[in-house]
Design a protein around this motif. Sequence first.
Motif, PDB file in Angstrom:
ATOM      1  N   ARG A 122      41.721  88.142  50.087  1.00  0.00           N
ATOM      2  CA  ARG A 122      40.768  89.018  49.360  1.00  0.00           C
ATOM      3  C   ARG A 122      39.329  88.610  49.623  1.00  0.00           C
ATOM      4  NH1 ARG A 122      43.896  90.279  43.681  1.00  0.00           N
ATOM      5  NH2 ARG A 122      44.967  92.230  44.381  1.00  0.00           N
ATOM      6  N   VAL A 123      39.278  87.568  49.600  1.00  0.00           N
ATOM      7  CA  VAL A 123      37.710  86.681  49.936  1.00  0.00           C
ATOM      8  C   VAL A 123      37.302  86.961  51.245  1.00  0.00           C
ATOM      9  CG1 VAL A 123      36.538  84.545  50.042  1.00  0.00           C
ATOM     10  CG2 VAL A 123      38.072  84.948  47.929  1.00  0.00           C
ATOM     11  N   GLY A 124      38.328  86.780  52.080  1.00  0.00           N
ATOM     12  CA  GLY A 124      38.110  87.211  53.509  1.00  0.00           C
ATOM     13  C   GLY A 124      37.794  88.656  53.798  1.00  0.00           C
ATOM     14  N   THR A 125      38.309  89.657  53.058  1.00  0.00           N
ATOM     15  CA  THR A 125      38.086  90.965  53.206  1.00  0.00           C
ATOM     16  C   THR A 125      36.713  91.243  52.445  1.00  0.00           C
ATOM     17  OG1 THR A 125      40.497  91.510  53.003  1.00  0.00           O
ATOM     18  CG2 THR A 125      38.789  93.283  52.598  1.00  0.00           C
ATOM     19  N   LEU A 126      36.196  90.642  51.368  1.00  0.00           N
ATOM     20  CA  LEU A 126      35.122  90.813  50.993  1.00  0.00           C
ATOM     21  C   LEU A 126      34.087  90.413  51.782  1.00  0.00           C
ATOM     22  CD1 LEU A 126      33.139  90.838  48.259  1.00  0.00           C
ATOM     23  CD2 LEU A 126      33.748  88.527  48.082  1.00  0.00           C
ATOM     24  N   ILE A 127      34.192  89.289  52.307  1.00  0.00           N
ATOM     25  CA  ILE A 127      32.873  88.730  53.214  1.00  0.00           C
ATOM     26  C   ILE A 127      32.966  89.820  54.449  1.00  0.00           C
ATOM     27  CG2 ILE A 127      32.373  86.758  54.728  1.00  0.00           C
ATOM     28  CD1 ILE A 127      33.417  85.023  52.672  1.00  0.00           C
ATOM     29  N   GLN A 128      33.933  90.038  54.968  1.00  0.00           N
ATOM     30  CA  GLN A 128      33.881  90.958  56.315  1.00  0.00           C
ATOM     31  C   GLN A 128      33.431  92.199  55.892  1.00  0.00           C
ATOM     32  OE1 GLN A 128      37.782  91.261  58.320  1.00  0.00           O
ATOM     33  NE2 GLN A 128      36.597  92.289  59.983  1.00  0.00           N
ATOM     34  N   ARG A 129      33.902  92.879  54.675  1.00  0.00           N
ATOM     35  CA  ARG A 129      33.041  94.088  54.209  1.00  0.00           C
ATOM     36  C   ARG A 129      31.778  94.160  54.101  1.00  0.00           C
ATOM     37  NH1 ARG A 129      36.737  95.303  50.231  1.00  0.00           N
ATOM     38  NH2 ARG A 129      35.457  94.147  48.679  1.00  0.00           N
ATOM     39  N   GLY A 130      31.180  92.863  53.494  1.00  0.00           N
ATOM     40  CA  GLY A 130      29.903  92.879  53.264  1.00  0.00           C
ATOM     41  C   GLY A 130      29.066  92.364  54.587  1.00  0.00           C
ATOM     42  N   MET A 131      29.473  91.862  55.474  1.00  0.00           N
ATOM     43  CA  MET A 131      28.947  91.683  56.671  1.00  0.00           C
ATOM     44  C   MET A 131      28.600  92.957  57.516  1.00  0.00           C
ATOM     45  SD  MET A 131      27.766  88.628  56.785  1.00  0.00           S
ATOM     46  CE  MET A 131      27.522  88.028  58.542  1.00  0.00           C
ATOM     47  N   ALA A 132      29.916  93.775  57.300  1.00  0.00           N
ATOM     48  CA  ALA A 132      29.769  94.966  58.015  1.00  0.00           C
ATOM     49  C   ALA A 132      28.918  95.926  57.416  1.00  0.00           C
ATOM     50  CB  ALA A 132      31.465  95.703  58.062  1.00  0.00           C
ATOM     51  N   ALA A 133      28.804  96.045  56.328  1.00  0.00           N
ATOM     52  CA  ALA A 133      27.875  96.875  55.631  1.00  0.00           C
ATOM     53  C   ALA A 133      26.479  96.572  55.887  1.00  0.00           C
ATOM     54  CB  ALA A 133      28.047  96.946  53.948  1.00  0.00           C
ATOM     55  N   ALA A 134      26.150  94.947  55.828  1.00  0.00           N
ATOM     56  CA  ALA A 134      24.724  94.805  56.192  1.00  0.00           C
ATOM     57  C   ALA A 134      24.257  94.879  57.741  1.00  0.00           C
ATOM     58  CB  ALA A 134      24.361  93.487  55.810  1.00  0.00           C
ATOM     59  N   ASP A 135      25.388  95.369  58.446  1.00  0.00           N
ATOM     60  CA  ASP A 135      25.368  95.265  59.928  1.00  0.00           C
ATOM     61  C   ASP A 135      24.296  96.673  60.385  1.00  0.00           C
ATOM     62  OD1 ASP A 135      25.325  94.370  62.523  1.00  0.00           O
ATOM     63  OD2 ASP A 135      27.494  95.283  62.750  1.00  0.00           O
ATOM     64  N   ALA A 165      24.901  93.621  45.108  1.00  0.00           N
ATOM     65  CA  ALA A 165      26.012  94.206  45.532  1.00  0.00           C
ATOM     66  C   ALA A 165      27.147  93.172  45.809  1.00  0.00           C
ATOM     67  CB  ALA A 165      25.685  95.265  46.549  1.00  0.00           C
ATOM     68  N   PHE A 166      26.754  92.405  46.493  1.00  0.00           N
ATOM     69  CA  PHE A 166      27.600  91.149  46.845  1.00  0.00           C
ATOM     70  C   PHE A 166      28.421  90.415  45.763  1.00  0.00           C
ATOM     71  CE2 PHE A 166      29.103  87.222  48.612  1.00  0.00           C
ATOM     72  CZ  PHE A 166      30.131  87.675  49.516  1.00  0.00           C
ATOM     73  N   VAL A 167      27.432  90.136  44.757  1.00  0.00           N
ATOM     74  CA  VAL A 167      27.976  89.399  43.526  1.00  0.00           C
ATOM     75  C   VAL A 167      28.680  90.264  42.651  1.00  0.00           C
ATOM     76  CG1 VAL A 167      27.097  88.444  41.267  1.00  0.00           C
ATOM     77  CG2 VAL A 167      26.001  88.007  43.545  1.00  0.00           C
ATOM     78  N   ALA A 168      28.462  91.672  42.742  1.00  0.00           N
ATOM     79  CA  ALA A 168      29.163  92.577  41.895  1.00  0.00           C
ATOM     80  C   ALA A 168      30.721  92.746  42.552  1.00  0.00           C
ATOM     81  CB  ALA A 168      28.535  93.964  41.814  1.00  0.00           C
ATOM     82  N   ASP A 169      30.655  92.768  44.104  1.00  0.00           N
ATOM     83  CA  ASP A 169      31.865  92.788  44.797  1.00  0.00           C
ATOM     84  C   ASP A 169      32.774  91.545  44.433  1.00  0.00           C
ATOM     85  OD1 ASP A 169      31.427  95.450  45.453  1.00  0.00           O
ATOM     86  OD2 ASP A 169      30.797  94.832  47.636  1.00  0.00           O
ATOM     87  N   ALA A 170      31.964  90.472  44.422  1.00  0.00           N
ATOM     88  CA  ALA A 170      32.637  89.203  44.542  1.00  0.00           C
ATOM     89  C   ALA A 170      33.580  89.017  42.916  1.00  0.00           C
ATOM     90  CB  ALA A 170      31.680  87.903  44.464  1.00  0.00           C
ATOM     91  N   ARG A 171      32.749  89.543  41.737  1.00  0.00           N
ATOM     92  CA  ARG A 171      33.067  89.749  40.628  1.00  0.00           C
ATOM     93  C   ARG A 171      34.441  90.597  40.368  1.00  0.00           C
ATOM     94  NH1 ARG A 171      31.597  88.522  35.098  1.00  0.00           N
ATOM     95  NH2 ARG A 171      33.386  89.322  33.837  1.00  0.00           N
ATOM     96  N   ARG A 172      34.312  91.486  41.200  1.00  0.00           N
ATOM     97  CA  ARG A 172      35.662  92.458  41.117  1.00  0.00           C
ATOM     98  C   ARG A 172      36.884  91.703  41.914  1.00  0.00           C
ATOM     99  NH1 ARG A 172      31.523  96.664  41.444  1.00  0.00           N
ATOM    100  NH2 ARG A 172      31.211  96.350  43.824  1.00  0.00           N
ATOM    101  N   VAL A 173      36.484  91.289  42.934  1.00  0.00           N
ATOM    102  CA  VAL A 173      37.670  90.234  43.559  1.00  0.00           C
ATOM    103  C   VAL A 173      38.108  89.356  42.474  1.00  0.00           C
ATOM    104  CG1 VAL A 173      38.151  88.748  45.536  1.00  0.00           C
ATOM    105  CG2 VAL A 173      36.813  90.966  45.881  1.00  0.00           C
ATOM    106  N   LEU A 174      37.314  88.515  42.051  1.00  0.00           N
ATOM    107  CA  LEU A 174      37.783  87.578  40.839  1.00  0.00           C
ATOM    108  C   LEU A 174      38.577  88.417  39.809  1.00  0.00           C
ATOM    109  CD1 LEU A 174      37.968  84.827  39.895  1.00  0.00           C
ATOM    110  CD2 LEU A 174      35.582  85.263  39.060  1.00  0.00           C
ATOM    111  N   PHE A 218      39.310  89.147  58.739  1.00  0.00           N
ATOM    112  CA  PHE A 218      39.009  88.070  58.289  1.00  0.00           C
ATOM    113  C   PHE A 218      39.576  87.506  57.287  1.00  0.00           C
ATOM    114  CE2 PHE A 218      35.795  85.062  56.234  1.00  0.00           C
ATOM    115  CZ  PHE A 218      35.725  84.055  56.906  1.00  0.00           C
ATOM    116  N   GLY A 219      40.133  88.370  56.361  1.00  0.00           N
ATOM    117  CA  GLY A 219      41.162  87.765  55.433  1.00  0.00           C
ATOM    118  C   GLY A 219      42.673  87.284  55.681  1.00  0.00           C
ATOM    119  N   THR A 220      43.147  87.694  56.923  1.00  0.00           N
ATOM    120  CA  THR A 220      44.147  87.200  57.443  1.00  0.00           C
ATOM    121  C   THR A 220      43.741  85.838  58.091  1.00  0.00           C
ATOM    122  OG1 THR A 220      45.287  89.245  57.871  1.00  0.00           O
ATOM    123  CG2 THR A 220      46.337  87.576  59.144  1.00  0.00           C
ATOM    124  N   PHE A 221      42.791  85.792  58.800  1.00  0.00           N
ATOM    125  CA  PHE A 221      42.347  84.586  59.717  1.00  0.00           C
ATOM    126  C   PHE A 221      42.055  83.440  58.496  1.00  0.00           C
ATOM    127  CE2 PHE A 221      39.042  81.970  61.401  1.00  0.00           C
ATOM    128  CZ  PHE A 221      39.371  81.735  62.731  1.00  0.00           C
TER     129      PHE A 221
END
Length: 151
Positions: free
Chosen positions: A138-151, A17-26, A86-89
């Motif tokens: 977008r990368v930061g948002t991707l990571i934050q969303r992935g970490m939140a979903a895994a929480d 799922a994370f690779v697919a999301d990263a591909r969408r961001v790219l 995290f995207g802004t950060f």
Amino acid sequence: MAGSLRDVLLSDENRDAFVADARRVLDEEVRAKRGPTGIMLKGAYKTVNAVHATFVNSVLRVLLPDFLEQLQPHWDAFTSAGKRDFGTFLAGRGDQAADGLLAIVDRRAEASAYRSVAKLYGQLRSQAHKHVVQALPRVGTLIQRGMAAAD
């Protein structure tokens, strides 16, 4: 949110799922490019996808562990500071984050067996820093969303 970015986002249950999301961001980042450089980037991306249909996903799977390791100190600082976005950060640390990520790509491109793709990367490298910095929100948002979903 316990665990490193790499351990959580690339765990067996989250990796696909994370690779697919990263591909969408790219894909979104490339689509959003404008002007002469945007035309070049879109053309290069289209060429790579046409010549090697699974290449981008394969490269993401190879690069993401190193990318996440490189971004880990930024994530740690973000969580310690109690910030919300995290995207802004990450964008606020744009030069440092982009330099670290591009160093990984540079090493991989230099050692790549795909000489045509490495050559294409070399032709676009002078503009890469700017584009990576632009992608960091977008990368930061991707990571934050992935970490939140895994929480």
